[in-house]
Structures are given as C-alpha cells and as structure tokens.
Design a protein around this motif. Structure first.
Motif, PDB file in Angstrom:
ATOM      1  N   UNK A   1     -10.892  12.848  19.811  1.00 39.11           N
ATOM      2  CA  UNK A   1      -9.756  12.737  20.734  1.00 39.11           C
ATOM      3  C   UNK A   1      -8.450  12.934  19.971  1.00 39.11           C
ATOM      4  N   UNK A   2      -7.411  13.363  20.709  1.00 37.33           N
ATOM      5  CA  UNK A   2      -6.104  13.539  20.088  1.00 37.33           C
ATOM      6  C   UNK A   2      -5.129  12.528  20.694  1.00 37.33           C
ATOM      7  N   UNK A   3      -4.420  11.822  19.828  1.00 39.59           N
ATOM      8  CA  UNK A   3      -3.421  10.853  20.297  1.00 39.59           C
ATOM      9  C   UNK A   3      -2.047  11.282  19.785  1.00 39.59           C
ATOM     10  N   UNK A   4      -1.008  10.723  20.399  1.00 45.24           N
ATOM     11  CA  UNK A   4       0.355  11.050  19.990  1.00 45.24           C
ATOM     12  C   UNK A   4       0.909   9.890  19.170  1.00 45.24           C
ATOM     13  N   UNK A   5       1.569  10.222  18.077  1.00 46.35           N
ATOM     14  CA  UNK A   5       2.162   9.183  17.229  1.00 46.35           C
ATOM     15  C   UNK A   5       3.657   9.412  17.098  1.00 46.35           C
ATOM     16  N   UNK A   6       4.379   8.346  16.747  1.00 40.99           N
ATOM     17  CA  UNK A   6       5.776   8.518  16.344  1.00 40.99           C
ATOM     18  C   UNK A   6       5.784   8.533  14.820  1.00 40.99           C
ATOM     19  N   UNK A   7       6.938   8.845  14.229  1.00 39.45           N
ATOM     20  CA  UNK A   7       7.053   8.632  12.789  1.00 39.45           C
ATOM     21  C   UNK A   7       7.071   7.121  12.563  1.00 39.45           C
ATOM     22  N   UNK A   8       6.749   6.712  11.338  1.00 39.30           N
ATOM     23  CA  UNK A   8       6.739   5.283  11.034  1.00 39.30           C
ATOM     24  C   UNK A   8       8.164   4.744  11.068  1.00 39.30           C
ATOM     25  N   UNK A   9       8.287   3.476  11.439  1.00 42.56           N
ATOM     26  CA  UNK A   9       9.613   2.883  11.559  1.00 42.56           C
ATOM     27  C   UNK A   9       9.515   1.387  11.290  1.00 42.56           C
ATOM     28  N   UNK A  10      10.634   0.756  11.089  1.00 42.25           N
ATOM     29  CA  UNK A  10      10.652  -0.697  10.938  1.00 42.25           C
ATOM     30  C   UNK A  10      11.210  -1.138   9.600  1.00 42.25           C
ATOM     31  N   UNK A  11      11.904  -2.271   9.624  1.00 35.39           N
ATOM     32  CA  UNK A  11      12.533  -2.836   8.425  1.00 35.39           C
ATOM     33  C   UNK A  11      11.528  -3.632   7.604  1.00 35.39           C
ATOM     34  N   UNK A  12      10.471  -4.069   8.275  1.00 32.36           N
ATOM     35  CA  UNK A  12       9.443  -4.877   7.601  1.00 32.36           C
ATOM     36  C   UNK A  12       8.642  -3.952   6.708  1.00 32.36           C
ATOM     37  N   UNK A  13       8.947  -3.973   5.407  1.00 26.83           N
ATOM     38  CA  UNK A  13       8.332  -2.986   4.530  1.00 26.83           C
ATOM     39  C   UNK A  13       8.337  -3.495   3.098  1.00 26.83           C
ATOM     40  N   UNK A  14       7.309  -3.098   2.387  1.00 19.74           N
ATOM     41  CA  UNK A  14       7.195  -3.465   0.972  1.00 19.74           C
ATOM     42  C   UNK A  14       8.323  -2.768   0.206  1.00 19.74           C
ATOM     43  N   UNK A  15       9.153  -3.556  -0.536  1.00 22.74           N
ATOM     44  CA  UNK A  15      10.273  -2.906  -1.232  1.00 22.74           C
ATOM     45  C   UNK A  15       9.788  -1.917  -2.292  1.00 22.74           C
ATOM     46  N   UNK A  16      10.559  -0.865  -2.479  1.00 21.37           N
ATOM     47  CA  UNK A  16      10.245   0.169  -3.467  1.00 21.37           C
ATOM     48  C   UNK A  16      10.013  -0.483  -4.847  1.00 21.37           C
ATOM     49  N   UNK A  17      10.938  -1.366  -5.182  1.00 22.67           N
ATOM     50  CA  UNK A  17      10.765  -2.119  -6.428  1.00 22.67           C
ATOM     51  C   UNK A  17       9.907  -3.333  -6.101  1.00 22.67           C
ATOM     52  N   UNK A  18       8.654  -3.333  -6.576  1.00 22.01           N
ATOM     53  CA  UNK A  18       7.702  -4.359  -6.164  1.00 22.01           C
ATOM     54  C   UNK A  18       8.149  -5.746  -6.636  1.00 22.01           C
ATOM     55  N   UNK A  19       8.037  -6.772  -5.793  1.00 19.85           N
ATOM     56  CA  UNK A  19       8.418  -8.132  -6.201  1.00 19.85           C
ATOM     57  C   UNK A  19       7.471  -8.630  -7.295  1.00 19.85           C
ATOM     58  N   UNK A  20       7.898  -9.681  -7.999  1.00 21.51           N
ATOM     59  CA  UNK A  20       7.046 -10.174  -9.098  1.00 21.51           C
ATOM     60  C   UNK A  20       5.883 -10.997  -8.568  1.00 21.51           C
ATOM     61  N   UNK A  21       6.144 -11.674  -7.458  1.00 27.37           N
ATOM     62  CA  UNK A  21       5.158 -12.606  -6.915  1.00 27.37           C
ATOM     63  C   UNK A  21       5.179 -12.431  -5.392  1.00 27.37           C
ATOM     64  N   UNK A  22       3.993 -12.300  -4.802  1.00 24.97           N
ATOM     65  CA  UNK A  22       3.959 -11.972  -3.377  1.00 24.97           C
ATOM     66  C   UNK A  22       3.151 -13.002  -2.590  1.00 24.97           C
ATOM     67  N   UNK A  23       3.723 -13.434  -1.466  1.00 22.54           N
ATOM     68  CA  UNK A  23       2.988 -14.307  -0.551  1.00 22.54           C
ATOM     69  C   UNK A  23       2.902 -13.593   0.796  1.00 22.54           C
ATOM     70  N   UNK A  24       1.681 -13.362   1.266  1.00 20.89           N
ATOM     71  CA  UNK A  24       1.468 -12.667   2.536  1.00 20.89           C
ATOM     72  C   UNK A  24       0.906 -13.664   3.540  1.00 20.89           C
TER      73      UNK A  24
END
Lengths: 372, 385
Positions: free
Chosen positions: A135-158
């Motif tokens: 099947x073919x679906x339609x997508x948008x480009x990705x969006x949103x402020x919630x994102x892993x920073x380019x410079x990775x943090x030292x310690x991560x809590x998810x």
C-alpha cells in the motif's frame, strides 16, 4: 559500481530538475506534473512525500508497527520528531501524527512507525486491520521541537508512557548505534507487560549495553516490572537518582506528563526537560446551546458564540470571508475548522475535529476554531 | 398567475421536505464508492490526455492524428465536465484530498477557478433562470428569453450562438467581466474591465502557450499537425460542452423568472424554481459521463454538491415527486432538446409578437405549458419502453 551509482544519481537529479522546470509546469498546466506522474506510479512525485508499506508487524495485541519506504522527497528526521501520516478511509483522507521509532542510522532508507490501537481509534484501527504490504501512504516531512540535540548530552533520561515510547525509542536506538558511552536511563510506564511495545528489544539493548538502565513500571499489580503504579518522585529516586544532572526527554499521556513536569518545576529544572504531548488535552465543552467562543486564527479575532452561523458570526466580528449563496450550495465559503464541533443547520448533523466546513450552514456547538 | 400561486405554502414545504430527504440520504452515504469513482475517472482522463498528446507527436500520420484528436478531445471533455465542473462544485470536498478539492482544483480551460465559482456556482446556481440575475441566460450575448427586451443586435442571435459555442471556453473565461456592460450599456469603465481581466489573461496565456506553442514545438518539424490537433480538440470540447449546457436551460419549455420571485423565497420555492428552470436529456451511460452528468441537469440543480454519478440513481424519485405535485419534468432525447434550443435561438432573434402582453406578467401562459409538459415526458417514456 561506484561510478554507476553516481551516473544514475546524476540522471535522477537531471530528470528531477527537468520535471521541476517552468516548461514542465506549463506542459502539465493546470494540474501539475505530480498529477501525471502518479498515473504511472503512485510513489512518483516531484514534491510530495509518499511511502510504500514494506512490512506490517503486530508487536502487541493493541498496536501495529509499520515499516515504510518513503520516496526520494523524504528529507529525513531527527530522533524525537513526528511525521503526519495520511491514509484514505471510506473515501476520506485522514491524517494523524506519529513519531518514527527507528534509529537515525538505519541503512535501508525505511522508517518505522508504531501506533497504539485504541478501542475507538478510527485511524489506528484502520492501520492495524486494513493496511497491507505494498500500500502507498502519504507522509509529511518530519517536524517538531522535541528532538535529540545535535550535540549529544552527557547523560540521558528517557521517560515514556504507553505509545509515547516511539520517539524516545528512536533516541535510544540512535544513541546505541552511535556507541554513545554516557549513562542512559529508560523509564517506561505501561498498563501491563503484555501491552509494552518493544519489550524484547529493550531487554536485549539493556543486556548488551552496560550504560543503559531499563526501568519498567506496570500499572497492574502482580506484573513483573522493576516498579509499579503511577509516576511519583519515589520512582525517580529509585530509577534515576541523578536525574538532576541528566537531559530528560518525556513523552506520554497528559496526566503522566503533568506529574513529571511538576517534579522538574519544583526542583527548578524545567529547562532540562524536553517534552512531547501526543494527545491533545484540550478541554471539551459539551453543550448544544450557544456557549463558548468562536476563534478566527488568521485574523486574530474572537467572538462570543451567539448561536448564529459561523459565516454570520465571522461577518459581525468584522471579517469578510469569501461567501456566495449562503445556503450551502456554492461552497464559496468553505474553510478549515481546526478544532471544535459544528452543527449543519440543514441536517442537524454534528461533526468535530479538523475538517473543511461550509460556514454559511454551520453553527458552532461550543468553542470552535476557524483558520480564517 | 405563476406556478407559485398554484402551489400552496404547504405544498412547497412538502416538496422541500421530500427533496431534502433524498439529499440527506445520499449525502449520508458518501464514501468509498464516490472516491473510487472520481479517482478512476481522473486516472482515465490523464491516460487519455497522455495518449492523445503522444499520438499527436506522430500527427503527420493521418491515423495517429485522428486518434490523437479523439483522445485529446475526450480528455478535455472529461476534464471539464465530469471532473472539473463537478469537483469545483465541491462534490468531493468531503474527501479531504487537496488534488480533488473545489478550493484548489483547476481545469484544462481558460476560465479561472475563482471566476467560475463566482459566475457559475454562486450566480447561476443560486439565481437559476432569474432574469438580470442569472448571466447564463444568453451570457450577455444572446437573447434567450421573451422577457429580454429585443435589440437589433439580436438579429444575429443564431450566428452569435454559433460563435459562442465555437469559442465557448473563452467566453466562459470572460463571462465574469460582463463585457456587455462596457460595450453596449456603458455602465462599466475600461479600467474596471482591464483590472478584472488580469487574472483571466494570466490563465488564458498559459493555456494558449501550452496548446499552441509548447506542445507543437516539441514535435519539431511536425508542429503544424500538433497545433491543428490541439485546436480541433479544443473546438470539439467547446461545441460539445456548450450544447450540453444549452440543453440544460434553453429548451423551449424551460421557464425563466422575474427578479421578484427570489424575494423571501423559501427552500421549497427555490427547489421548484430549479425544477422548472432545468431540463434533462436521455442517453447511454457514456453520454451521461461525457456530459458530466449534466444530462441530469434537473437533479444537478436541486443538489449541485452531490457527486454527479448519483443523479442517475435518484432521477426516478425526483420525477415521481414532480408527477405527484403536478410539476413538469422536462426531458427528451439529446436531439430533441438540441433542436428545441436552436428553435428558441432562431425565434428570439426577432422581436416577440406578444411583447406588450409579456410586460404584464412574465409568467403568463405558464400553466398551459405545465399541462402540455406533464403529458410529454410520459409519451417519451412509452417510446423508450
């Protein structure tokens, strides 16, 4: 081999440039190149992101995991971001937001979306029951402020709850693929072990990565999680005593998010908490008398709902929306309602949510937001 | 003396309710079937267009030229009638697909989406056959009603009707300018016309460049064949679509109304005016599709935003409602309706003999026509059976 890929890449770029040229625009006028390309292949498009369903898996009884291969218009995503997925159900296009759960370093060009199927989840049920490979679906480009920073943090809590696991799963998979050495705590809330999406993969990751601590918390008593019940400060001390030093990413249902936010605010750590709401917690006004207000977003105006049609209310608020017959015939006044419920004065039918409506025959039922 | 005084307020109310019931039932049923129908049709039209334009590239071979013109004509007709006209009515807006939405859809025609929705969807469909309000009565060029005062220019009625048909897309494109107000009645300034023409010219230019410059240029030395092929296809579409539209409102028995009828008009009265102001024609399924289902002009005018492929299904019910209330249901073969239209065009080129009488009440004599009409469709029926 390498030069062949280069040539074919160059060829594709050439074709693309040609298809986006002014000449192609006029030759395909007024419909546009895409409307002709899709006759040959539903995935072909100059601008739109469309994707082929490569696999459909059911990791739990109430979820569906899709592997999608987007066409070349897809510009990629940052772990944590979401995409809008559109499917056609009973002739009508439906759009919902989902966060890709795969690693940024996945090499096959596919993305993975997981949806939790709610009892009255119209779209998610369709994805689980109707969608199939090819099947073919339609997508948008990705969006949103919630994102892993380019410079990775030292310690991560998810921290995640329910299907809020998908964006943080993407972060975890990405960090692991990158050989990230800092401590990662993965705190997840689910109703029961059987409901937990990605349970076995998480087990495997925690087993093979010394820096990853997996803490599962099940709401039902007697389940075998590290913790049980709803989120509280004590959970945090047990699961991630050093949470104040970590950069925290949070995604889950509104009550859980509120509980977590409260702790971070009390400790003055609000700026270290990144959060993503995946369901709207907007208050629902249930009334069919003239209550609430009408919000006109683009013109930044607002009116107290007086029970008249939206067209009349817009006009008395000083707006001049396009209109014609004022009786539901000509569709000149059709505009986008982004939130709220309206009643069709001809049929009495009440519809809600984001949709195009004819404002000359629609009266608001409670608060309504229009994109005019 | 009008039909409106023959029907009581309760009757109008009942007719309104009966037609509303059909509308509500059908609109509640919208779904997969309609979406598949329009998507399939669009796909077929695009294929026809690609095939037609491709064949015309080999247009120096007579069979390729003929086949190319046939494909391209059919493509343009489908694009304008069953797809463009109906999509721009908002018949498929509920699908939420931006490519099939009345807000953005544009057709292979020189008329802009905005101008069309103004003159057609709003003016023509709201004020159907109301003199001085519905510009489709003669398009400002023809005399199509006895109640339109005769002017010497109307001597050319039949010739002008022919010219209108041949260049139909261009006349429709400039219809919103109401050029007669500038040229004949002098109620509009040149500057106003110029400003209004701007967006239309922008679209016209692109259409003309596409059909008469770029596609011929692609064929290199065979450009003249492509040029001629595109011209033929455009004219074929113009002649066909104009005849379909003439047949919908201009057969002799179709009524026109004075402006006074729309004052405080109820929904029931509006429905009855649509019924009296429209005419159907009969034919094969292909004929209905190629006419954009405007062969069901009556049903289309009652329910302009209902997906048009549903008209055939509801037509017997609409006809039964008409018969029950003694209203005419004007239908006939394509030939019969066309002949009737041209008879009217010729007749109205001369001043009406009863000019004096008609001033008294434009709806005089309607009752006699209603009686004759209610008989006529039945005899047509018998023939068909």
């Amino acid at each position: 081999m390498n030069s062949m890929t280069l040539t074919s890449n160059r060829f594709q770029q050439g074709v693309n440039r040609l298809l986006q040229s002014r000449v192609a625009e006029i030759l395909s006028y007024p419909h546009g190149v895409d409307r002709y390309l899709e006759v040959f292949n539903p995935l072909w498009s100059v601008n739109e992101v469309r994707a082929r369903v490569e696999a459909v898996r059911y990791l739990t009884n109430d979820s569906v995991t899709l592997t999608l291969r987007p066409n070349h218009n897809w510009e990629g995503f940052i772990p944590g971001q979401f995409v809008q997925l559109s499917v056609t159900i009973d002739g009508k296009r439906q759009t919902r937001c989902y966060s890709p759960a795969n690693s940024l370093h996945r090499t096959d060009g596919c993305i993975e979306l997981t949806a939790k199927v709610h009892a009255n989840g119209f779209v998610s049920r369709h994805l689980r029951e109707q969608l199939s490979v090819g099947d073919v679906v339609i997508l948008s480009q990705a969006d949103g402020e919630f994102a892993l920073p380019e410079e990775r943090p030292e310690q991560v809590l998810l921290i995640s709850g329910g299907s809020g696991i998908t964006p943080v799963m993407s972060m975890l998979r990405t960090l692991c693929d990158e050989g990230f050495a800092g401590p990662i705590t993965f705190l997840h809330y689910a109703n029961s072990a059987a409901d937990m999406i990605y349970a076995s993969e998480l087990d495997e990751i925690a087993r093979t990565h010394d820096n990853v601590t997996l803490v599962r918390c099940f709401n039902n008593d007697g389940e075998q999680g590290e913790l049980s019940g709803l989120f509280c400060r004590e959970h945090l001390f047990t699961a991630a005593p050093e949470f104040a030093q970590a950069t925290t990413f949070l995604c889950g249902p509104p009550p859980m998010m509120a509980a977590v936010e409260k702790v971070w605010e009390e400790d003055g750590l609000a700026e270290r908490l990144h959060k993503e709401q995946f369901t709207l917690a907007a208050p629902q006004i249930e009334s069919d008398s003239a209550e609430g207000e009408v919000r006109f977003v683009q013109s930044e105006k607002m009116a107290i709902n007086n029970g008249a049609t939206l067209l009349e209310q817009a006009e008395s608020a000083g707006l001049t929306p396009e209109s014609g017959c004022r009786m539901g015939i000509c569709h000149a006044c059709t505009c986008r309602k982004t939130a709220g419920e309206v009643r069709d004065i001809r049929t009495g039918e009440i519809t809600s949510g984001e949709e195009d409506i004819q404002i000359c025959i629609s009266v608001p039922v409670g608060t309504v937001t229009l994109d005019i | 003396m009008s039909i409106f005084s023959n029907l009581s307020a309760e009757q109008f109310e009942t007719i309104g309710q009966e037609l509303d019931a059909i509308r509500n039932r059908e609109m509640a049923d919208l779904g997969e079937e309609d979406a598949t129908y329009i998507r399939t049709l669009i796909k077929r039209q695009r294929r026809l267009e690609i095939a037609g334009r491709g064949l015309l590239m080999a247009g120096f071979l007579p069979p390729a030229w003929l086949a190319g013109v046939a494909c391209l004509s059919a493509s343009k007709i489908l694009d304008n009638m069953e797809i463009g006209h109906n999509v721009m009515h908002g018949q498929y807006d509920w699908m939420g697909d931006p490519a099939i939405n009345s807000k953005v859809f544009d057709w292979d025609n020189t008329c802009t989406n905005t101008a069309w929705k103004q003159t057609h969807n709003f003016e023509h469909h709201t004020f159907t056959n109301v003199l001085d309000k519905d510009h489709d009565i003669g398009y400002g060029i023809l005399r199509m009603s006895e109640d339109q005062e005769w002017e010497p220019r109307f001597l050319f009625n039949p010739i002008l009707a022919g010219i209108l048909a041949t260049f139909f897309q261009h006349f429709v494109a400039i219809q919103s300018l109401k050029l007669e107000d500038y040229l004949i009645y002098k109620t509009k300034t040149k500057e106003e016309v110029k400003a209004e023409f701007k967006p239309t010219w922008k679209k016209m230019r692109k259409q003309l460049v596409k059909d008469y410059l770029l596609f011929p240029a692609l064929a290199g030395p065979f450009a003249p064949f492509v040029f001629a092929g595109n011209l033929t296809a455009n004219v074929a579409r113009n002649l066909w679509s104009s005849q379909v539209i003439y047949n919908g409102h201009f057969p002799e028995e179709v009524e026109q109304f004075p402006e006074s009828v729309i004052e405080n008009e109820t929904r029931g009265q509006w429905y009855v005016r649509q019924l009296l102001g429209s005419a159907n024609f009969e034919g094969s399924r292909l004929m209905h599709v190629m006419s954009g289902n405007l062969s069901f002009q009556i049903e289309h005018h009652l329910f302009p935003d209902m997906p048009a492929h549903r008209y055939a299904r509801i037509a017997p019910e609409v006809r039964a409602i008409c018969e029950k209330h003694g209203l005419p249901y004007n239908t006939g073969s394509f030939m019969r309706q066309s002949l009737s239209v041209w008879k009217r065009i010729f007749k109205l080129s001369l001043p009406s003999k009863t000019e004096g009488d008609s001033k008294k009440g434009p709806l005089n004599g309607l009752r006699a026509k209603v009686v004759s009409l209610t008989r006529e469709p039945q005899s047509e029926n018998r023939k068909a059976a």
